[in-house]
Scaffold this motif. Structure first.
Motif, PDB file in Angstrom:
ATOM      1  N   SER A 167       0.843  -1.196   0.000  1.00 52.27           N
ATOM      2  CA  SER A 167       0.000   0.000   0.000  1.00 52.27           C
ATOM      3  C   SER A 167       0.877   1.243   0.000  1.00 52.27           C
ATOM      4  O   SER A 167       2.025   1.228   0.446  1.00 52.27           O
ATOM      5  CB  SER A 167      -0.925   0.021   1.221  1.00 52.27           C
ATOM      6  OG  SER A 167      -0.176   0.178   2.408  1.00 52.27           O
ATOM      7  N   GLN A 190       0.876   5.429   0.978  1.00 48.93           N
ATOM      8  CA  GLN A 190       0.222   6.499   1.727  1.00 48.93           C
ATOM      9  C   GLN A 190       0.902   7.824   1.425  1.00 48.93           C
ATOM     10  O   GLN A 190       2.037   7.860   0.939  1.00 48.93           O
ATOM     11  CB  GLN A 190       0.294   6.201   3.229  1.00 48.93           C
ATOM     12  CG  GLN A 190      -0.355   4.892   3.646  1.00 48.93           C
ATOM     13  CD  GLN A 190      -0.138   4.579   5.116  1.00 48.93           C
ATOM     14  OE1 GLN A 190       0.383   5.403   5.883  1.00 48.93           O
ATOM     15  NE2 GLN A 190      -0.537   3.381   5.523  1.00 48.93           N
ATOM     16  N   SER A 217      -4.338   7.510   3.401  1.00 47.01           N
ATOM     17  CA  SER A 217      -4.619   6.991   2.069  1.00 47.01           C
ATOM     18  C   SER A 217      -4.320   8.030   1.009  1.00 47.01           C
ATOM     19  O   SER A 217      -4.565   9.227   1.182  1.00 47.01           O
ATOM     20  CB  SER A 217      -6.096   6.582   1.973  1.00 47.01           C
ATOM     21  OG  SER A 217      -6.330   5.437   2.736  1.00 47.01           O
ATOM     22  N   SER A 243      -3.731   4.146  -8.956  1.00 48.62           N
ATOM     23  CA  SER A 243      -4.266   3.307  -7.879  1.00 48.62           C
ATOM     24  C   SER A 243      -5.790   3.388  -7.791  1.00 48.62           C
ATOM     25  O   SER A 243      -6.372   3.068  -6.762  1.00 48.62           O
ATOM     26  CB  SER A 243      -3.651   3.715  -6.533  1.00 48.62           C
ATOM     27  OG  SER A 243      -3.994   5.051  -6.201  1.00 48.62           O
ATOM     28  N   GLN A 292      -4.160  -0.937  -4.934  1.00 54.52           N
ATOM     29  CA  GLN A 292      -3.619  -0.314  -3.736  1.00 54.52           C
ATOM     30  C   GLN A 292      -2.378   0.514  -4.055  1.00 54.52           C
ATOM     31  O   GLN A 292      -2.113   1.520  -3.429  1.00 54.52           O
ATOM     32  CB  GLN A 292      -3.266  -1.402  -2.703  1.00 54.52           C
ATOM     33  CG  GLN A 292      -4.461  -2.155  -2.152  1.00 54.52           C
ATOM     34  CD  GLN A 292      -5.309  -1.302  -1.236  1.00 54.52           C
ATOM     35  OE1 GLN A 292      -4.828  -0.365  -0.592  1.00 54.52           O
ATOM     36  NE2 GLN A 292      -6.594  -1.609  -1.165  1.00 54.52           N
ATOM     37  N   GLN A 293      -1.589   0.065  -5.035  1.00 56.84           N
ATOM     38  CA  GLN A 293      -0.314   0.699  -5.334  1.00 56.84           C
ATOM     39  C   GLN A 293      -0.402   1.551  -6.584  1.00 56.84           C
ATOM     40  O   GLN A 293      -0.890   1.098  -7.610  1.00 56.84           O
ATOM     41  CB  GLN A 293       0.770  -0.368  -5.529  1.00 56.84           C
ATOM     42  CG  GLN A 293       2.148   0.204  -5.752  1.00 56.84           C
ATOM     43  CD  GLN A 293       3.211  -0.854  -5.987  1.00 56.84           C
ATOM     44  OE1 GLN A 293       4.118  -0.651  -6.778  1.00 56.84           O
ATOM     45  NE2 GLN A 293       3.104  -1.981  -5.304  1.00 56.84           N
ATOM     46  N   GLY A 313      -3.154  -2.120   4.722  1.00 52.54           N
ATOM     47  CA  GLY A 313      -3.256  -2.048   3.280  1.00 52.54           C
ATOM     48  C   GLY A 313      -2.202  -2.840   2.549  1.00 52.54           C
ATOM     49  O   GLY A 313      -2.402  -3.234   1.408  1.00 52.54           O
ATOM     50  N   GLY A 314      -1.069  -3.107   3.200  1.00 51.53           N
ATOM     51  CA  GLY A 314       0.002  -3.821   2.523  1.00 51.53           C
ATOM     52  C   GLY A 314       0.363  -5.098   3.243  1.00 51.53           C
ATOM     53  O   GLY A 314       0.762  -5.063   4.413  1.00 51.53           O
ATOM     54  N   THR A 325       4.316  -1.134   3.614  1.00 51.91           N
ATOM     55  CA  THR A 325       3.638   0.122   3.325  1.00 51.91           C
ATOM     56  C   THR A 325       4.665   1.165   2.935  1.00 51.91           C
ATOM     57  O   THR A 325       5.707   1.299   3.591  1.00 51.91           O
ATOM     58  CB  THR A 325       2.842   0.605   4.552  1.00 51.91           C
ATOM     59  OG1 THR A 325       1.818  -0.344   4.863  1.00 51.91           O
ATOM     60  CG2 THR A 325       2.203   1.954   4.280  1.00 51.91           C
ATOM     61  N   THR A 350      -4.475  -6.974   2.752  1.00 55.88           N
ATOM     62  CA  THR A 350      -4.541  -6.136   1.567  1.00 55.88           C
ATOM     63  C   THR A 350      -5.806  -6.448   0.803  1.00 55.88           C
ATOM     64  O   THR A 350      -6.019  -7.608   0.405  1.00 55.88           O
ATOM     65  CB  THR A 350      -3.327  -6.359   0.631  1.00 55.88           C
ATOM     66  OG1 THR A 350      -2.125  -6.034   1.324  1.00 55.88           O
ATOM     67  CG2 THR A 350      -3.435  -5.489  -0.610  1.00 55.88           C
TER      68      THR A 350
END
Length: 984
Positions: free
Chosen positions: A108, A110, A115, A121, A125-126, A153-154, A158, A724
Motif C-alpha cells: 500500500s 500512503q 490513504s 491506484s 492499492q499501489q 493495506g500492505g 507500506t 490487503t
C-alpha cells in the motif's frame, strides 16, 4: 547479460564521477591539525537523516531522504526505492514504475500517513509511481512491520510518501528551483524539466508551494514473440479447436508423431516512443496560533499525459496456420511431468518462418491521468498527558485510456486465402502485396535467429521497399476505458501519556472509496450485400477488409482498399528502419502513430460514423466502506537491557458493494434507439447485472519489540497480521471471449473464455514475522541483518472449467464446450528470507579520499507459489526475484558530489501460458542496472549536476523454461541529464 551502449557517453559519465571522487579543491587551504566543525549536506546529510529515522522508528522501517529541497536521489520515486533493502521494482519505458517489497506487489502507498489516491491506484492499492513527480516529496518511508495504528493495506509493507512541513523551514522565505535537459541514447527529442519551490515560515504560520513540469520522450524496442501468452506447441496428438490446426507429424526423427514444437503465433521487431508530459503541484499550510493547537492543510495535485507510439514489422501465422515454423537447430526437452504421455517437447532458437502474413503495425495508446488529494488536519493538546487529532481526506482521480491500432499488409493476403468481396466479385485484400512464387502457397520465407544478443528476423532482399506493396487492411480502437474514483476519509486519533515512553494510542477511522470503470470500443457502420444479395447494415469494431457483413460465406466484405499511396497524400505515412541495436532488414513504411492519438478522429477519417460501444464484460462499479478502530500500548523498561515495545489490535470492517455486468458474445448495438446488427468483435449488449454485497471483519494483532543491546546496537522482534484488499479489477471484471477468424467459415469462432474478476474472492491476508539486528557505529554508518517470514493464507489463482452452448459471432454453436478460466482463491504459501545492509562514510581515510562512502545491501527472498514447471518443480510466487543486490559508491567533498549505483535483480517467474496450458514456465532473466551522477556546488546558491540512468543500456530478456529459449526482449535506452539547481 551483454549490452551495447554509446561508449562516449558512458565514458563521460564515469569520468565525471571519478574526477569528482579524486579531485581536490585547488583553492582550498591545507587541512589544519585542529578539529574543525563539519557541516554535512547533500548525500551524507540525506543518509544521516535516513539512518536517524530507522534508528528511532518503533518498527522495522527503511527510509529515503531528499538530498535537498526537491531532490530525491534518483529520477523517479521507484528508482530511488530500488536502493532500499528488500525492494524490487518494475520499469515502464526504462523508468521505475511499480514496487515489490520482499518479493510481493501487495504494497500500500500512503501520503503523510494516510490513504493516497492516484490515477494508477484507482483500481489498485499501489500507484504507478510514474504519475508522481519526485520533486514534490521530502522523503519516503518503507514500513516493513506495522504497528496497530499503521493504516492497513500492505501484506508485504507500506510505502509512505512524505511532503515538507512549512514550520520545519528556516525563518523567513526559502526559494529553490531547478532546470534540466535530458537526452536519450536512442531518441532524438530532448526532454526538459522545470521545478520551483517557495516556502515561508514566521514561526507561527508557514506555507509551501511546489510545482514541477517535465516533458520526456523515452525509447523502448521490443524483439521476439510479439503477442504475449499465445505460446503453444503446435503439433500435438488430439487436434484442438483452432481453425487450420495441422495434424501431428514427426519433428525430431524418432519415427513417431508424438512431438510438440514450441512456438507462437507471431514474431517481430517494434520500436515504441513514450512521450510523457508530467505536471505536479502541491501546497501546504501550517498554523500554530498557540502552544495547544496546530492546523494543517495540504493539497497534492498530479497530472500525466502519456503517448505510447509504436511501429513494428510482424510476421504471423494468420492465427491458424500452425505448420509455419521449420526448425534449423532444435533441442528435444523430453516429456513434461504431467504432460501428454510420450509427447516430446521440442524447442528451437534458429528456425525458418514460412509466414502467410507480414504486417506493418502502428499503435497509439494514450493515457490522460490526473488526481487531487486534500488533507485537512487539526492537532490539539488537551492537557500535558493527552493529545488528539482530527483529519479529513478527500481525493478525486481519473484515468482515461485510449488504444488505436492499424495493421497494414505487406503480403497480398493470397497466402492464407484472405480476400475481399464487392458485389460478389473477389479480390485479394492487398493485391499489390508481396508474394513468393517459389513457395506453393506464396508464403514469405523469414530467417529467425533468437540465439544472439538480440533476436533477428531476415526478410528477402527488397522485401517491403516500395510503398505500392502496402495497404491498410485492418484498423480498430478497443479496450479504451474511463476510470474514475473518489476517496473520503474521516478519522480521529488520541494518545494518552502516562510517563516518558509509556502511552496508550487509540483511534477510529471511516473511509469511503467509489470506483467506476467503463470499457468501450469504437464501431463504425457498414452497408453491404449479404450472401442473398440483400443490403444489410452492421456496426463493426474490427474494420477488416476480409470481414463479411453478416458473418456468412458469400457476403460482401466490409472495409475498402486503403493503399499507402493514398494514405500518404493524407499525411498518414512515414518510413523508419530504426529498431534499436537489433539488425534490421532496412526501412519500412508505416502509418505514423502520432496521427492516431485521437482514435475517434482517425477512425472517422477512414470509416465515418464511429460510436462508443460499452464492453460490459470489462466495466463495473465498486463501493468500499471501511470502519477501522485500533488501540495500541507503548511502553519501555529495562529487562537486563533497555527495551521499547508496542502492542495493539486493529479491527477493520469492510463493506463491499460490487456491480458486475455481463455482455453477450454475439451482438447487436443500439443506435439512436434502434437495434442494429453488430459484427467483427463489436461488444455485445448488456445481458446481466449482478450486485454482490460483502461484510468482512478482520482483527489484526500487532506487536513490535526492540532492545538496546548497547548504545549503538538494537535487536528488533515483531509479529503483525496484515491485510490487503483486492484490486478493483480482481473483483469487478467479467467474462471475455477469445475469438479467431475462420476464412473457411467467414466468421469469428469462439475458442475459449476467461474471467479476470470474481466478486467473491477473499483479500490477501498474512502473518508476518521479523527479527533484525542493527549496529549504528556512527551518524551515517549502519550494519543490519534481518530475517523475515510471511505466511500467506491464500493466493489469487485460477480455476479451470468448461462453458457450453457458447455461439460463434454468427450466432451458431459449433463447439462442444470451451475452456473457461476464472480467477479464484487458491491455497497460500510462505515467503521468507533475509536482508543484509551496510552503509559507511570513509571519513577516516586521508585527504581527498575522506569524502568516499558506500551503501550495500542484499536480499534473499524464497517463496513457493501454486504452479509447477516442465519438470514438476514447484514455482515461486509471480514477480518475485530470489536475489537482489544494491551497491552505491558515493563521494562528497569540497562542493563535489558523485555517485555510482548498481542494482541487480535475479530471474523472476512471470507465469504459465493460459492459452494452451504449455508445460514450460515463463521467466524474466536477471538484470543489472547502473546509474551515475555528479554535481558541483558553484557557490552557496547554485549547483550544476549531470546524471546518467541505465548507462550500460541494459535490456531485459524473457525466456521459456530454458535460458536459451528466448521469448522476447525489451531494450531501454541510456538517459543523460544536465541541470542547474538554485536555492535562496
Amino acid at each position: 547479460m551483454q549490452s551495447t551502449f554509446k561508449k562516449s557517453r558512458l565514458s563521460t559519465c564515469i569520468a565525471a564521477v571519478v574526477i569528482s571522487s579524486l579531485s581536490t579543491n585547488l583553492y582550498a587551504q591545507e587541512e589544519k591539525d585542529s578539529v574543525e566543525e563539519i557541516v554535512v549536506s547533500g548525500i551524507r546529510a540525506s543518509l544521516t537523516r535516513a539512518v536517524d529515522i530507522k534508528r528511532e522508528a518503533a518498527s522495522v522501517v527503511d527510509s529515503i531522504s531528499a538530498e535537498d529541497i526537491g531532490k530525491l536521489p534518483d529520477t523517479t520515486i521507484a528508482d530511488s526505492l530500488q536502493r532500499v533493502t528488500g525492494i524490487q521494482i518494475r520499469r515502464s519505458a526504462g523508468e521505475g514504475s511499480t514496487v515489490n517489497v520482499r518479493g510481493l506487489p501487495q504494497v500500500s502507498t500512503q501520503l503523510n500517513g494516510e490513504s493516497f489516491l492516484s490515477p494508477g491506484s484507482i483500481t489498485s492499492q499501489q500507484p504507478n509511481f510514474s504519475d508522481i513527480p519526485a520533486e514534490l516529496l521530502s522523503g519516503v518511508d518503507v514500513l516493513k512491520s506495522a504497528e496497530a495504528k499503521t493504516l492497513s493495506g500492505g501484506v508485504a509493507g507500506t510505502i509512505n510518501l512524505k511532503t515538507r512541513r512549512p514550520l520545519d523551514l528556516k525563518s523567513g522565505w526559502t526559494f529553490a528551483g531547478s532546470a534540466e535537459g535530458t537526452d536519450g541514447s536512442y531518441t532524438d527529442e530532448m526532454g526538459s524539466k522545470i521545478s520551483g519551490f517557495a516556502g515561508f515560515n514566521d514561526e507561527n504560520f508557514g506555507a509551501i508551494f511546489t510545482v514541477s513540469r517535465s516533458e520526456a520522450t523515452l525509447a523502448n524496442f521490443r524483439y521476439g514473440m510479439f503477442s504475449d501468452w499465445w505460446f503453444r506447441g503446435y503439433h500435438e496428438d488430439g487436434a484442438q479447436n483452432w481453425p487450420g490446426f495441422q495434424p501431428s507429424k514427426d519433428i525430431n526423427g524418432d519415427k513417431d508423431t508424438k512431438d510438440s514444437l514450441f512456438g507462437t503465433i507471431d514474431y517481430g521487431v517494434t520500436n515504441k516512443n513514450s512521450e510523457r508530459e508530467r505536471t505536479g503541484a502541491s501546497a501546504s499550510f501550517q498554523f500554530r496560533p498557540n502552544d495547544k493547537l496546530e492546523l494543517l492543510a495540504d493539497v497534492f495535485y498530479t497530472k500525466l499525459d502519456q503517448y505510447d507510439r509504436t511501429n513494428g514489422v510482424v510476421a504471423d501465422n494468420a492465427w491458424g496456420e500452425w505448420d509455419w515454423i521449420s526448425p534449423i537447430q532444435q533441442t528435444n526437452r523430453g516429456v513434461a511431468v504431467g504432460g501428454t504421455a510420450g509427447m516430446d517437447f521440442i524447442t528451437s532458437s534458429k528456425f525458418d518462418l514460412y509466414t502467410p502474413r507480414v504486417t506493418a503495425k502502428a499503435e497509439s495508446q494514450v493515457e490522460k491521468e490526473d488526481s487531487v488529494n486534500l488533507n485537512l488536519q487539526a492537532n490539539y493538546e488537551f492537557s500535558d498527558n493527552f493529545k488528539g487529532s482530527a483529519r479529513y481526506i478527500h481525493a478525486d482521480a481519473t484515468h482515461n485510456h485510449t488504444g488505436n491500432f492499424a495493421d497494414a499488409f505487406i503480403t497480398s493476403g493470397e497466402q492464407h486465402g484472405l480476400f475481399s468481396v464487392t458485389n460478389g466479385v473477389k479480390s485479394w485484400v492487398n493485391p499489390g502485396g508481396e508474394y513468393n512464387p517459389a513457395n506453393p502457397k506464396g508464403r514469405i520465407l523469414v530467417h529467425a535467429d533468437m540465439s544472439g544478443d538480440h533476436p533477428t528476423f531476415a526478410y528477402p532482399t527488397g522485401f517491403g521497399d516500395k510503398i505500392s506493396k502496402y495497404s491498410l487492411v485492418s484498423t480498430f480502437s478497443e479496450h479504451n476505458y474511463d476510470n474514475d474514483a473518489t476517496l473520503d476519509v474521516l478519522r480521529a486519533d488520541g494518545v494518552l501519556t502516562f510517563a516518558e515512553d509509556n502511552s496508550l494510542e487509540f483511534g477510529y477511522r471511516y473511509s469511503n472509496r467509489d470506483i467506476s470503470t467503463t470499457d468501450y470500443d469504437l464501431a463504425a457502420p457498414f452497408t453491404r450485400k449479404d450472401k442473398d444479395g440483400k443490403m444489410v447494415t452492421a456496426y463493426a469494431k474490427w474494420k477488416d477488409i476480409g470481414g463479411g457483413i453478416s458473418g456468412q460465406a458469400g457476403d460482401d466484405t466490409i472495409g475498402r482498399p486503403l493503399p499507402f499511396s493514398d494514405l500518404d497524400k493524407m499525411g498518414y505515412i512515414h518510413t523508419t528502419g530504426d529498431f534499436g541495436p537489433a539488425k534490421s532488414s532496412g526501412s519500412f513504411y508505416f502509418i505514423d502513430p502520432e496521427v492516431m492519438d485521437d482514435p475517434m478522429a482517425f477512425q472517422n477519417s477512414l470509416y465515418p460514423g464511429n460510436i462508443k460501444v460499452t464492453n460490459w464484460n470489462r466495466s463495473y462499479k465498486l463501493t468500499e466502506d471501511t470502519h477501522t478502530a485500533y488501540i495500541q500500548a507503548n511502553f519501555s523498561g529495562d529487562f537486563g537491557v533497555p527495551y521499547k515495545a508496542n502492542f495493539g489490535l486493529q479491527a477493520i470492517q469492510t463493506l463491499l458493494d460490487i456491480t458486475n455486468y455481463g455482455g453477450a458474445p454475439t451482438s447487436t448495438v443500439n443506435v439512436d434507439g434502434k437495434t442494429v446488427n453488430a459484427i467483427m468483435g463489436t461488444p455485445g449488449p448488456q445481458i446481466s447485472s449482478t450486485e454482490t454485497r460483502r461484510d468482512d471483519l478482520d482483527l489484526l494483532p500487532r506487536a513490535n519489540l526492540s532492545f538496546d543491546i548497547t548504545d549503538t546496537q538494537k535487536l528488533r522482534l515483531s509479529y503483525t497480521k496484515t491485510l490487503t484488499q483486492l484490486d478493483g479489477n480482481d473483483l469487478g471484471l467479467g467474462t471475455s471471449y477469445t475469438t479467431n477468424y475462420s476464412s473457411a467459415l467467414n466468421t469469428f469462432v469462439v475458442v475459449n473464455a476467461q474471467s479476470d474478476g470474481n466478486p467473491n474472492m477473499k483479500p490477501w491476508r498474512a502473518d508476518n514475522y521479523d527479527i533484525s539486528y542493527e549496529w549504528y557505529f556512527n551518524d551515517v554508518g549502519i550494519l543490519s541483518f534481518g530475517l523475515y517470514r510471511l505466511d500467506i493464507k491464500s493466493f489469487i489463482g485460477t480455476q479451470n472449467t468448461k462453458l457450453y452452448n457458447v455461439p460463434d459471432l454468427d450466432g451458431v454453436v459449433r463447439n462442444n464446450g470451451i475452456d473457461f478460466k476464472q480467477k479464484a482463491n487458491v491455497e497460500g504459501g510462505v515467503l521468507q528470507g533475509f536482508e543484509i545492509g551496510y552503509q559507511q562514510a570513509y571519513d577516516f581515510l586521508p585527504g581527498i579520499f575522506s569524502g568516499l562512502g558506500s551503501s550495500l545491501n542484499y536480499t534473499y527472498s524464497d517463496s513457493e507459489g501454486g504452479d509447477q514447471d516442465f519438470y514438476g518443480k514447484t514455482l515461486p510466487m509471480g514477480d518475485n526475484s530470489k536475489h537482489s543486490v544494491n551497491a552505491i559508491l558515493w563521494y562528497e567533498k569540497n562542493g563535489f558530489q558523485g555517485r555510482i549505483a548498481y542494482n541487480y535483480r535475479s530471474e523472476r517467474y512471470i507465469g504459465r501460458s493460459w492459452n494452451d496450458g504449455s508445460p514450460a514456465a515463463w521467466w524474466s532473466a536477471p538484470t543489472s542496472y547502473v546509474d551515475a551522477s555528479v554535481s558541483y556546488d558553484i557557490n552557496d546558491n547554485f549547483t550544476v549536476y549531470l546524471q546518467g540512468t541505465n548507462i550500460t543500456e541494459e535490456y531485459e530478456n524473457t525466456y521459456m523454461q530454458w535460458t536459451d529459449v528466448m521469448v522476447n526482449q525489451n531494450v531501454y535506452e541510456a538517459r543523460y541529464t544536465l541541470g542547474l539547481r538554485a536555492k535562496f
